[in-house]
Design an enzyme around this catalytic site. Structure first.
Site, PDB file in Angstrom:
ATOM      1  N   ARG A  44     -10.320 -10.515 -12.804  1.00 29.10           N
ATOM      2  CA  ARG A  44      -8.388 -10.511 -12.604  1.00 29.10           C
ATOM      3  C   ARG A  44      -8.081 -11.434 -13.813  1.00 29.10           C
ATOM      4  NH1 ARG A  44      -5.200  -7.304  -8.033  1.00 29.10           N
ATOM      5  NH2 ARG A  44      -4.225  -7.313  -9.889  1.00 29.10           N
ATOM      6  N   ARG A  45      -6.742 -11.316 -13.928  1.00 30.30           N
ATOM      7  CA  ARG A  45      -5.845 -11.858 -14.222  1.00 30.30           C
ATOM      8  C   ARG A  45      -5.409 -13.182 -15.219  1.00 30.30           C
ATOM      9  NH1 ARG A  45      -1.872 -11.055  -8.665  1.00 30.30           N
ATOM     10  NH2 ARG A  45      -1.111 -10.060  -9.324  1.00 30.30           N
TER      11      ARG A  45
ATOM     12  N   TYR B 225       1.514   4.899  -3.198  1.00 26.91           N
ATOM     13  CA  TYR B 225       1.886   6.285  -2.251  1.00 26.91           C
ATOM     14  C   TYR B 225       3.174   6.555  -2.085  1.00 26.91           C
ATOM     15  CZ  TYR B 225      -2.492   7.655  -0.391  1.00 26.91           C
ATOM     16  OH  TYR B 225      -4.255   7.674  -0.502  1.00 26.91           O
TER      17      TYR B 225
ATOM     18  N   HIS C 105       0.964  -1.015   0.252  1.00 25.02           N
ATOM     19  CA  HIS C 105      -0.248  -0.068  -0.208  1.00 25.02           C
ATOM     20  C   HIS C 105       1.248   1.104  -0.505  1.00 25.02           C
ATOM     21  CE1 HIS C 105      -3.194   2.439   0.338  1.00 25.02           C
ATOM     22  NE2 HIS C 105      -2.735   3.221   0.946  1.00 25.02           N
TER      23      HIS C 105
ATOM     24  N   HIS D  77      -9.551   0.276 -12.098  1.00 24.00           N
ATOM     25  CA  HIS D  77      -9.407   1.064 -10.150  1.00 24.00           C
ATOM     26  C   HIS D  77      -7.998   1.474 -10.500  1.00 24.00           C
ATOM     27  CE1 HIS D  77      -8.530   2.639  -6.336  1.00 24.00           C
ATOM     28  NE2 HIS D  77      -7.475   1.920  -6.140  1.00 24.00           N
ATOM     29  N   PHE D  78      -7.027   1.037 -10.973  1.00 24.81           N
ATOM     30  CA  PHE D  78      -5.818   1.107 -10.408  1.00 24.81           C
ATOM     31  C   PHE D  78      -4.601   1.991 -12.081  1.00 24.81           C
ATOM     32  CE2 PHE D  78      -4.393  -3.121 -10.526  1.00 24.81           C
ATOM     33  CZ  PHE D  78      -3.741  -3.724 -11.773  1.00 24.81           C
ATOM     34  N   HIS D  79      -5.941   1.203 -13.300  1.00 26.86           N
ATOM     35  CA  HIS D  79      -5.317   2.219 -14.177  1.00 26.86           C
ATOM     36  C   HIS D  79      -5.638   3.619 -14.713  1.00 26.86           C
ATOM     37  CE1 HIS D  79      -4.137  -1.978 -15.623  1.00 26.86           C
ATOM     38  NE2 HIS D  79      -3.499  -1.004 -16.379  1.00 26.86           N
TER      39      HIS D  79
HETATM   40  C1  HEM Z   1      -1.476   0.133 -23.296  1.00 29.47           C
HETATM   41  C2  HEM Z   1      -1.744   0.868 -21.924  1.00 29.47           C
HETATM   42  C3  HEM Z   1      -1.948  -0.114 -20.976  1.00 29.47           C
HETATM   43  C4  HEM Z   1      -2.800  -1.236 -21.687  1.00 29.47           C
HETATM   44  C5  HEM Z   1      -2.917  -1.957 -22.422  1.00 29.47           C
HETATM   45  C6  HEM Z   1      -2.762  -2.363 -20.300  1.00 29.47           C
HETATM   46  C7  HEM Z   1      -3.763  -2.928 -20.374  1.00 29.47           C
HETATM   47  C8  HEM Z   1      -3.878  -4.216 -18.814  1.00 29.47           C
HETATM   48  C9  HEM Z   1      -4.089  -4.970 -18.793  1.00 29.47           C
HETATM   49  C10 HEM Z   1      -5.576  -5.313 -19.075  1.00 29.47           C
HETATM   50  C11 HEM Z   1      -4.625  -6.101 -17.480  1.00 29.47           C
HETATM   51  C12 HEM Z   1      -4.801  -6.869 -16.722  1.00 29.47           C
HETATM   52  C13 HEM Z   1      -4.688  -8.032 -17.352  1.00 29.47           C
HETATM   53  C14 HEM Z   1      -5.404  -9.282 -16.644  1.00 29.47           C
HETATM   54  O1  HEM Z   1      -5.674  -9.126 -15.016  1.00 29.47           O
HETATM   55  O2  HEM Z   1      -5.722 -10.423 -16.772  1.00 29.47           O
HETATM   56  C15 HEM Z   1      -3.235  -4.738 -16.864  1.00 29.47           C
HETATM   57  C16 HEM Z   1      -2.747  -4.789 -15.068  1.00 29.47           C
HETATM   58  C17 HEM Z   1      -1.898  -4.220 -15.392  1.00 29.47           C
HETATM   59  N1  HEM Z   1      -1.512  -3.065 -15.179  1.00 29.47           N
HETATM   60 FE1  HEM Z   1      -1.778  -1.881 -17.424  1.00 29.47          FE
HETATM   61  N2  HEM Z   1      -2.212  -1.669 -19.380  1.00 29.47           N
HETATM   62  C18 HEM Z   1      -1.661  -0.595 -19.462  1.00 29.47           C
HETATM   63  C19 HEM Z   1      -1.231   0.880 -18.839  1.00 29.47           C
HETATM   64  C20 HEM Z   1      -0.534   0.657 -17.771  1.00 29.47           C
HETATM   65  C21 HEM Z   1      -0.042   1.853 -16.760  1.00 29.47           C
HETATM   66  C22 HEM Z   1       0.992   2.795 -17.749  1.00 29.47           C
HETATM   67  C23 HEM Z   1       0.740   1.078 -15.968  1.00 29.47           C
HETATM   68  C24 HEM Z   1       1.167   1.468 -14.214  1.00 29.47           C
HETATM   69  C25 HEM Z   1       1.735   2.718 -14.675  1.00 29.47           C
HETATM   70  C26 HEM Z   1       0.027  -0.597 -15.644  1.00 29.47           C
HETATM   71  C27 HEM Z   1       0.313  -0.763 -14.401  1.00 29.47           C
HETATM   72  C28 HEM Z   1      -0.646  -2.544 -14.405  1.00 29.47           C
HETATM   73  C29 HEM Z   1      -0.538  -3.757 -13.118  1.00 29.47           C
HETATM   74  C30 HEM Z   1      -0.048  -2.748 -12.312  1.00 29.47           C
HETATM   75  C31 HEM Z   1      -1.251  -4.505 -13.765  1.00 29.47           C
HETATM   76  C32 HEM Z   1      -1.326  -5.797 -12.152  1.00 29.47           C
HETATM   77  C33 HEM Z   1      -0.795  -6.687 -12.452  1.00 29.47           C
HETATM   78  C34 HEM Z   1      -1.076  -7.516 -12.562  1.00 29.47           C
HETATM   79  O3  HEM Z   1      -2.363  -7.639 -11.929  1.00 29.47           O
HETATM   80  O4  HEM Z   1      -0.698  -9.224 -12.105  1.00 29.47           O
HETATM   81  N3  HEM Z   1      -0.139  -0.587 -16.883  1.00 29.47           N
HETATM   82  N4  HEM Z   1      -2.862  -4.057 -17.356  1.00 29.47           N
HETATM   83 CU   LIG Z   2      -3.929  -0.239  -0.633  1.00 28.21          CU
END
Ligand code: HEM
Ligand SMILES: [Cu+2]
Lengths: 562, 45
Positions: free
Chosen positions: A449-450, A237, A233, A384-386
Site C-alpha cells: 500500500r502507499r 469506531y 483504533h 479493507h477500509f474502503h
Molecule cells: C473516488 C473515491 C476514492 C478513490 C478512487 C480512492 C482511492 C484510494 C487509493 C488508491 C488509496 C491508496 C493509495 C496508496 O496506498 O498508495 C486510498 C487511500 C485512502 N483512502 Fe481512498 N479512495 C476514495 C474514497 C475514499 C473515501 C470516501 C475515504 C474515507 C471516507 C477514503 C479514505 C482513504 C484513506 C484514509 C486512505 C489511506 C491513506 C494512507 O494510506 O495514508 N478514500 N484511497
Molecule cells: Cu484497529
C-alpha cells in the site's frame, strides 16, 4: 446493589423537539465542510488510481505522497469528524435540546476546528507536510501541520463537552427518566473520542511539536506510534458508531417498524466503549519493540468487539424480519421482500450494512496476530477500509443526508432526488466492488500500500500486480462519478429542493417493550471500566517502551516529509 | 382458559425470528470460511 434494582418507569414516547433556524445553520455548517471535503478528497483518490495504473503522471511536479496525504487527511480525518459532529449535534438538538449558550459554545468549537483545518490544509498544500494522515515519526512535517491537527482535536472536544452538557441539563429537567437512546449513544461516542484523542494530543503536544520546532533533537518513535494507535483504533469506531446510531434507532422508523430493543442497543454501545480503546497494538503487530505477550492480550481484547458487532447484526436482522412479518411476509425469508428498496434513506445504509460483512470478516483476519503478516502494509488493508469507512460509513452518512439536510433546510426529498440517490448508491457499490475487490486480491499477492506506480526494477512478481491496478483505476473512476453525483445531490437538497417538511425519523419502542434498567445511566461505572481496561492493556508495555527504547530519532525530511 | 391466555401472551412476546437465526448463522459461516481461507494461505507460504 441498589442501582441494579431500580428501573425506569416512564416509557415516554420519543422526544422530538423542533429545530430552529439558527440551530440548523450550526448543524449545516459542519455537514457542509464534510461535503466540500468529499469533493476534494475524491479528486485526490481519482488521481491516485490513475497514477497507479501507470498511464498518468502528476502535472507540475506534484508529489504522489502530497496527494495521498490530502486524501487521507481530508477524507479520513476532516470529512468524518465534521459530519459526525454535525450529526451528533442534530441528534442532541432533536432529542434533548440545545440552549442559546450551548449553541454559542458549539460555534466556538466549529471555528476552532476550521482554523485548525485551514492551517493543516495550507501546510499540506505548500508541500510542507507530505507525511500521510498517520504522520509516523521520524517523518517530519512543518509544525503548523501538528498545531492545526491539535486545534481540530481541541475543537472536537469542545463540541463533545457541549453534548455532555446538553444531556446533563435535560436530565435535571427530567428526573428519573432514562435518557433518550440517541442522546445516550452520542454521549458514548463523545466519551470514547475524548479518552482516545487524549493519546494523540499527548503525542502531538509533547513529542511532535517540540521536535518539529527543533527544541527537541530526537523523538521516541515507538512511543509516538503507540500513542497514535491508542487513538487510531477508537478513531475507526468513532466513525462507525454514528452509522450504528442510524441503524439501530432511525432505520426501523424508515422501514415502518419499531426499535428492536432499547437495552440491547445501549449494551452494545457500552461494549464498544469498553473494547475500542485498549486494542491499538493490533495495528503494531509487526512492531519489534513491543512484547508479544502484550500484543496477544490486546488481540484478545480486539476480538471482544465481535460480540457487540454480532449483537448489532442480530438486532438488525430481527428488526427487518419482525417488520416484514407484520406486513404479512411468509416463509423463512419472505420479510426480505417487504423492505422499502425504493427508498434511498433505507437502500444506501442497507448496502453499507452489507459491505460491513466482508469488512468485518477482513478485520478479524487483520487482527489475528501472526496472520497479520499475510496482509500487513499491503494494499489489502486499503481495500479493507474502503469497505468499512468509505462504504459502510459513507453510504450510511449519505442515507442520513437524504432526510437530515432537507429537514434542516425546510425542504423536501423529492422522488426525483430519491431516484438520483438510488443511482448514486448503485454507482458506489459497483465502483467499490471493483476497486476494493482488486485491492484485496492484489494485497494477498503481496503488493504494498502507499505506493505510487513502480515496476520495482522489473521483478517477476510485479507483473501480476498491474492488472489489478488497472481494475482499481476503473473502479476508482466510477467511484469518482459517484462522488460528483453525491455533491450535486447535496447542493440540490441544500439550496434547490422544493420547500416543505421532511420527517426526522426516530424509531419508537414497542408498546409492550420491557423497561430499560436504570443502571445504564451509571456513567461512572462505564467510564471506570473503560479506564481500567486501558490501564491493564497499556501500563506495562508503555513503561517498557519508555525504559527500553533505543535512542530517539532525528527528523527525516526525505524521502517524504517537507 | 387461563392457561390459554398465558400461552397467547407469551406467543405475542416471542416474534418469529427463524429468518434472523438462519441469517446470523450464515454470517458466522461466512466469517469462518474467509478466516480459514486466509489461514490456509498464511500456512502455505
Ligand atoms: C473516488 C473515491 C476514492 C478513490 C478512487 C480512492 C482511492 C484510494 C487509493 C488508491 C488509496 C491508496 C493509495 C496508496 O496506498 O498508495 C486510498 C487511500 C485512502 N483512502 Fe481512498 N479512495 C476514495 C474514497 C475514499 C473515501 C470516501 C475515504 C474515507 C471516507 C477514503 C479514505 C482513504 C484513506 C484514509 C486512505 C489511506 C491513506 C494512507 O494510506 O495514508 N478514500 N484511497
Ligand atoms: Cu484497529
Amino acid at each position: 446493589m441498589q442501582l441494579a434494582k431500580k428501573e425506569t418507569v416512564s416509557k415516554t414516547s420519543v422526544q422530538a423537539l423542533p429545530i430552529s433556524k439558527p440551530e440548523s445553520r450550526l448543524y449545516m455548517s459542519f455537514i457542509s465542510v464534510a461535503f466540500i471535503s468529499l469533493l476534494i478528497g475524491g479528486l485526490m483518490g481519482l488521481l491516485q488510481v490513475l497514477v497507479r495504473s501507470g498511464t498518468f503522471t502528476l502535472p507540475a511536479g506534484i508529489d504522489y505522497y502530497q496527494v495521498l496525504t490530502v486524501h487521507g487527511v481530508i477524507l479520513g480525518l476532516v470529512l468524518t469528524t465534521y459530519f459526525i459532529i454535525g450529526f451528533h449535534f442534530s441528534l442532541m438538538g432533536k432529542t434533548v435540546g440545545i440552549s442559546l449558550k450551548q449553541r454559542k459554545v458549539a460555534w466556538i468549537a466549529f471555528w476552532i476546528m476550521v482554523i485548525g483545518t485551514v492551517m493543516t490544509a495550507v501546510t499540506i498544500l505548500y508541500g510542507e507536510a507530505s507525511v500521510l494522515y498517520t504522520f509516523y515519526a521520524p517523518l517530519r512535517a512543518h509544525p503548523a501541520f501538528y498545531i492545526g491537527l491539535a486545534l481540530v482535536i481541541v475543537g472536537s472536544w469542545v463540541a463533545g463537552f457541549v453534548n455532555w452538557h446538553q444531556l446533563k441539563v435535560w436530565k435535571k429537567a427530567h428526573p428519573g427518566e432514562k435518557s433518550p437512546l440517541l442522546a445516550f449513544m452520542v454521549t458514548i461516542n463523545t466519551v470514547m473520542w475524548f479518552i482516545a484523542s487524549l493519546g494523540v494530543a499527548v503525542a502531538v503536544l509533547i513529542q511532535f511539536i517540540p521536535w518539529s520546532l527543533g527544541y527537541a533533537e530526537t523523538i521516541n518513535v515507538l512511543l509516538s506510534r503507540t500513542l497514535f494507535w491508542y487513538f487510531g483504533h477508537p478513531l475507526v469506531y468513532f466513525w462507525l458508531l454514528p452509522a450504528y446510531m442510524a441503524w439501530y434507532a432511525i432505520i426501523p422508523k424508515i422501514i415502518g417498524g419499531k426499535l428492536f430493543s432499547d437495552s440491547l442497543a445501549r449494551m452494545s454501545f457500552v461494549l464498544f466503549l469498553f473494547f475500542s480503546i485498549p486494542v491499538g497494538f493490533h495495528h503494531q503487530l509487526t512492531e519489534p519493540g513491543i512484547d508479544p505477550t502484550w500484543k496477544f492480550i490486546q488481540v484478545t481484547l480486539t476480538m471482544m468487539v465481535v460480540i457487540p458487532s454480532l449483537m448489532t447484526a442480530f438486532s438488525l436482522f430481527a428488526t427487518f424480519e419482525i417488520t416484514g412479518r407484520r406486513k404479512g411476509a411468509k416463509g423463512l425469508f419472505g420479510w426480505f421482500k417487504k423492505l422499502p428498496w425504493k427508498d434511498v434513506r433505507f437502500l444506501a445504509p442497507f448496502i453499507g450494512m452489507l459491505a460491513f460483512i466482508p469488512g468485518g470478516a477482513g478485520g478479524i483476519i487483520n487482527a489475528s496476530h501472526q496472520m497479520n503478516s499475510l496482509i500487513h502494509n499491503t494494499i489489502w488493508v486499503t481495500g479493507h477500509f474502503h469497505l468499512t469507512v468509505a462504504t459502510t460509513v459513507m453510504l450510511t452518512f449519505f442515507g442520513i443526508s437524504y432526510w437530515l439536510i432537507p429537514h434542516l433546510r425546510g425542504r423536501k426529498l423529492t422522488p426525483q432526488i430519491n431516484r438520483l440517490g438510488i443511482i448514486q448508491a448503485i454507482i458506489w457499490t459497483v465502483g467499490m466492488t471493483i476497486m476494493s475487490g482488486a485491492m484485496h486480491i492484489q494485497g494477498l499477492l503481496g503488493a504494498p500500500r502507499r505506493s505510487s506506480y513502480s515496476e520495482y526494477g522489473g521483478g517477476e512478481q510485479v507483473t501480476e500486480w498491474i492488472g489489478y491496478q488497472m481494475a482499481q483505476a476503473i473502479g476508482g473512476t466510477i467511484l469518482f462519478i459517484g462522488i460528483l453525483l453525491m455533491v450535486y445531490i447535496f447542493i440540490k437538497l441544500t439550496f434547490f429542493a422544493p420547500k416543505g417538511v421532511e420527517e426526522f425519523p426516530i424509531a419508537e419502542e414497542e408498546e409492550d417493550a420491557e423497561a430499560t434498567p436504570a443502571w445504564f445511566e451509571n456513567w461512572k461505572l462505564w467510564i471506570g471500566i473503560t479506564i481500567a481496561l486501558i490501564l491493564v492493556a497499556y501500563t506495562v508495555p508503555v513503561i517498557d517502551i519508555i525504559q527500553h527504547s533505543p535512542t530517539g530519532s532525528v527528523p527525516f525530511d526525505f524521502p517524504i516529509g517537507r | 382458559m387461563r392457561k390459554q391466555e398465558v400461552k397467547k401472551a407469551s406467543e405475542k412476546d416471542k416474534p418469529d425470528l427463524k429468518g434472523t437465526f438462519v441469517s446470523v448463522m450464515l454470517l458466522g459461516v461466512f466469517i469462518i470460511i474467509t478466516w480459514f481461507g486466509a489461514f490456509a494461505l498464511f500456512i502455505s507460504r
